[in-house]
Design a protein around this motif. Sequence first.
Motif, PDB file in Angstrom:
ATOM      1  N   THR A  57      40.008  48.624  34.641  1.00 25.82           N
ATOM      2  CA  THR A  57      39.292  48.042  33.496  1.00 25.82           C
ATOM      3  C   THR A  57      39.740  48.703  32.189  1.00 25.82           C
ATOM      4  O   THR A  57      40.317  49.802  32.196  1.00 25.82           O
ATOM      5  N   ALA A  58      39.398  48.051  31.093  1.00 26.93           N
ATOM      6  CA  ALA A  58      39.652  48.639  29.772  1.00 26.93           C
ATOM      7  C   ALA A  58      38.905  49.961  29.671  1.00 26.93           C
ATOM      8  O   ALA A  58      39.415  50.956  29.118  1.00 26.93           O
ATOM      9  N   ASN A  59      37.720  49.981  30.249  1.00 26.76           N
ATOM     10  CA  ASN A  59      36.888  51.189  30.237  1.00 26.76           C
ATOM     11  C   ASN A  59      37.588  52.348  30.951  1.00 26.76           C
ATOM     12  O   ASN A  59      37.678  53.463  30.428  1.00 26.76           O
TER      13      ASN A  59
ATOM     14  N   THR B  28      34.288  52.700  41.434  1.00 28.72           N
ATOM     15  CA  THR B  28      33.320  53.072  40.410  1.00 28.72           C
ATOM     16  C   THR B  28      31.997  52.371  40.756  1.00 28.72           C
ATOM     17  O   THR B  28      31.982  51.421  41.554  1.00 28.72           O
TER      18      THR B  28
ATOM     19  N   PHE C  76      30.941  44.017  42.203  1.00 22.20           N
ATOM     20  CA  PHE C  76      31.862  42.904  42.476  1.00 22.20           C
ATOM     21  C   PHE C  76      32.198  42.775  43.971  1.00 22.20           C
ATOM     22  O   PHE C  76      32.246  41.683  44.502  1.00 22.20           O
TER      23      PHE C  76
ATOM     24  N   ALA D 104      43.542  44.725  34.250  1.00 22.72           N
ATOM     25  CA  ALA D 104      43.154  43.305  34.354  1.00 22.72           C
ATOM     26  C   ALA D 104      41.934  43.127  33.468  1.00 22.72           C
ATOM     27  O   ALA D 104      40.961  43.881  33.594  1.00 22.72           O
ATOM     28  N   MET D 105      42.017  42.173  32.578  1.00 22.42           N
ATOM     29  CA  MET D 105      40.884  41.949  31.677  1.00 22.42           C
ATOM     30  C   MET D 105      41.106  40.678  30.850  1.00 22.42           C
ATOM     31  O   MET D 105      42.194  40.083  30.903  1.00 22.42           O
TER      32      MET D 105
ATOM     33  N   HIS E 102      30.381  50.409  38.909  1.00 19.67           N
ATOM     34  CA  HIS E 102      30.451  49.017  38.473  1.00 19.67           C
ATOM     35  C   HIS E 102      31.294  48.165  39.417  1.00 19.67           C
ATOM     36  O   HIS E 102      31.037  46.972  39.570  1.00 19.67           O
TER      37      HIS E 102
ATOM     38  N   THR F  83      37.955  49.500  40.062  1.00 24.57           N
ATOM     39  CA  THR F  83      36.983  49.553  38.966  1.00 24.57           C
ATOM     40  C   THR F  83      36.343  48.175  38.773  1.00 24.57           C
ATOM     41  O   THR F  83      36.728  47.203  39.435  1.00 24.57           O
ATOM     42  N   GLY F  84      35.379  48.123  37.854  1.00 22.36           N
ATOM     43  CA  GLY F  84      34.502  46.961  37.752  1.00 22.36           C
ATOM     44  C   GLY F  84      35.066  45.759  37.023  1.00 22.36           C
ATOM     45  O   GLY F  84      34.592  45.398  35.933  1.00 22.36           O
ATOM     46  N   GLY F  85      36.041  45.107  37.617  1.00 21.16           N
ATOM     47  CA  GLY F  85      36.586  43.867  37.054  1.00 21.16           C
ATOM     48  C   GLY F  85      36.539  42.775  38.099  1.00 21.16           C
ATOM     49  O   GLY F  85      36.435  43.058  39.300  1.00 21.16           O
ATOM     50  N   ILE F  86      36.660  41.549  37.633  1.00 21.27           N
ATOM     51  CA  ILE F  86      36.560  40.416  38.543  1.00 21.27           C
ATOM     52  C   ILE F  86      37.681  40.435  39.587  1.00 21.27           C
ATOM     53  O   ILE F  86      37.523  39.953  40.710  1.00 21.27           O
TER      54      ILE F  86
HETATM   55  C1  LIG Z   1      31.428  39.375  35.392  1.00 17.47           C
HETATM   56  C2  LIG Z   1      32.114  40.541  34.743  1.00 17.47           C
HETATM   57  C3  LIG Z   1      33.482  40.621  34.797  1.00 17.47           C
HETATM   58  C4  LIG Z   1      34.153  41.673  34.189  1.00 17.47           C
HETATM   59  N1  LIG Z   1      35.513  41.724  34.288  1.00 17.47           N
HETATM   60  C5  LIG Z   1      36.166  42.710  33.662  1.00 17.47           C
HETATM   61  C6  LIG Z   1      37.571  42.780  33.708  1.00 17.47           C
HETATM   62  O1  LIG Z   1      38.240  41.956  34.352  1.00 17.47           O
HETATM   63  N2  LIG Z   1      38.202  43.804  33.074  1.00 17.47           N
HETATM   64  C7  LIG Z   1      37.517  44.731  32.368  1.00 17.47           C
HETATM   65  O2  LIG Z   1      38.145  45.620  31.788  1.00 17.47           O
HETATM   66  N3  LIG Z   1      36.166  44.704  32.310  1.00 17.47           N
HETATM   67  C8  LIG Z   1      35.471  43.730  32.941  1.00 17.47           C
HETATM   68  N4  LIG Z   1      34.123  43.699  32.882  1.00 17.47           N
HETATM   69  C9  LIG Z   1      33.414  44.777  32.141  1.00 17.47           C
HETATM   70  C10 LIG Z   1      33.337  46.031  32.990  1.00 17.47           C
HETATM   71  O3  LIG Z   1      32.653  45.753  34.200  1.00 17.47           O
HETATM   72  C11 LIG Z   1      32.599  47.130  32.216  1.00 17.47           C
HETATM   73  O4  LIG Z   1      33.398  47.519  31.108  1.00 17.47           O
HETATM   74  C12 LIG Z   1      32.277  48.339  33.060  1.00 17.47           C
HETATM   75  O5  LIG Z   1      31.660  49.319  32.261  1.00 17.47           O
HETATM   76  C13 LIG Z   1      33.497  48.930  33.710  1.00 17.47           C
HETATM   77  O6  LIG Z   1      33.133  50.078  34.441  1.00 17.47           O
HETATM   78  P1  LIG Z   1      34.177  50.907  35.312  1.00 17.47           P
HETATM   79  O7  LIG Z   1      35.437  51.006  34.530  1.00 17.47           O
HETATM   80  O8  LIG Z   1      33.539  52.226  35.519  1.00 17.47           O
HETATM   81  O9  LIG Z   1      34.315  50.188  36.597  1.00 17.47           O
HETATM   82  C14 LIG Z   1      33.410  42.667  33.495  1.00 17.47           C
HETATM   83  C15 LIG Z   1      32.026  42.579  33.452  1.00 17.47           C
HETATM   84  C16 LIG Z   1      31.384  41.534  34.060  1.00 17.47           C
HETATM   85  C17 LIG Z   1      29.884  41.488  34.006  1.00 17.47           C
END
Ligand SMILES: Cc1cc2nc3c(=O)[nH]c(=O)nc-3n(C[C@H](O)[C@H](O)[C@H](O)COP(=O)(O)O)c2cc1C
Length: 392
Positions: free
Chosen positions: A88-90, A37, A43, A120-121, A39, A10-13
């Motif tokens: 992600t939290a999402n 995902t 990354f 991870a967040m 998102h 998922t979309g985290g660093i």
């Molecule tokens: C640079 C960047 C880093 C992020 N890192 C995190 C992270 O480590 N953990 C997290 O929960 N969300 C992080 N986010 C926010 C998520 O990308 C965002 O909530 C997104 O909607 C998650 O989508 P997904 O769960 O479908 O991948 C980050 C956003 C950005 C722009």
Amino acid sequence: MKKKVLVGVTGGIAAYKSCYLVSALVKMGCDVHVLMTDHAKEFVSAMTFETLSHNPVVTNMFRRDREWEVEHVSLAKSCEVVVVAPATANFVGKIAHGICDDMLTTTYLASKAPKIICPAMNTAMYEDAVFQSNLKQVISSGATILSPVSGTLACGDVGVGKMVEPDVIAEEVKKALALTLDFEGKRVLVTAGATVEDIDGVRFLSNHSSGKMGVAIAERFADRGAEVTLVAGSITAKLPDNLKEVCRVSSTHDMFTAVTERAPQMDIVVMAAAPADYTPVTKFDQKVKSETLTLSLKKTEDIAAAVGRIKSPSAKLVIFSAETENLLQNAKGKLIKKNADLVVANDVTQEGAGFNTDTNVVTLIDREGNVKSYDKMPKIEVADVILDALKI
Ligand SMILES: Cc1cc2nc3c(=O)[nH]c(=O)nc-3n(C[C@H](O)[C@H](O)[C@H](O)COP(=O)(O)O)c2cc1C
């Protein structure tokens, strides 16, 4: 059969760390399928995961150019573990409430396999009461959570929120896959590595065996519930931590003694070591400094043949036959001569087979004369093929 593992990204660093995870799982012999995902693709590219996993990365649930079977259901049914790293939290929020609005969340919910989630967040996000309540909900659904650790986060904050390291996640996946304890209660002895025959105070005769094959077999027996004793000569392979006993030996004679002392109590003995076949007739205590040195060698003890004589009648003996010519004929001859039950034959002249490689190309021959050849595979997978052949 390779174990099929689904890795959700998922979309985290920390998504970049999942590249290492996928790579580690592939090395463990898993068939890894990555779902990202949308998102997550911001990354790390899907191409990186496709290259590392050797499988296509699926993101779009509604693409119709693939096989007939409904894809999220087919992946959900066939995988043996689902691991989401980073989560992600999402993502945690969505699965806590049964929201399935993409390929990953839909497949996750459709799967009955054990689930491992690696959140991870940012620390504030992690400590947030709503997130914690979502996490509790996910735990109560039976998923294993590998909690994030403390450290300096990508955003610069210091606190809890860093994803656990990929090797920790790989270990957890291994545990989840090892739930098939089909060798539980069995006592197994495996030999591995090269033996070393001293010539003088500093020199020796040996061979190129790394011990990787024997260690992989010992590891898979232990993963699958057996009590494993590893008798290891010189090895470079990393030892697993789930073995009952590791007995280190140097010479073929030492290995002979260690194995023959233990073999009568074993249900299965696997001779995967490469003991030196010859040892110097005379051993010099000090470093030899003469202009010329002629070595006279004598045969060492035949450990496999000795085990064939002393093993309990119900025990199984597996031997290896590394050949450079007449593979099947020589291997079958060895099976009979040593009173073995299964011979793992390999033509060490083939690319990717034999000493000091991570792969092997083997043919299994049993006492009934059944012969089965396999393509090049990682040694951990060869280990499973051998274990499967020993299942009664
Ligand atoms: C640079 C960047 C880093 C992020 N890192 C995190 C992270 O480590 N953990 C997290 O929960 N969300 C992080 N986010 C926010 C998520 O990308 C965002 O909530 C997104 O909607 C998650 O989508 P997904 O769960 O479908 O991948 C980050 C956003 C950005 C722009």
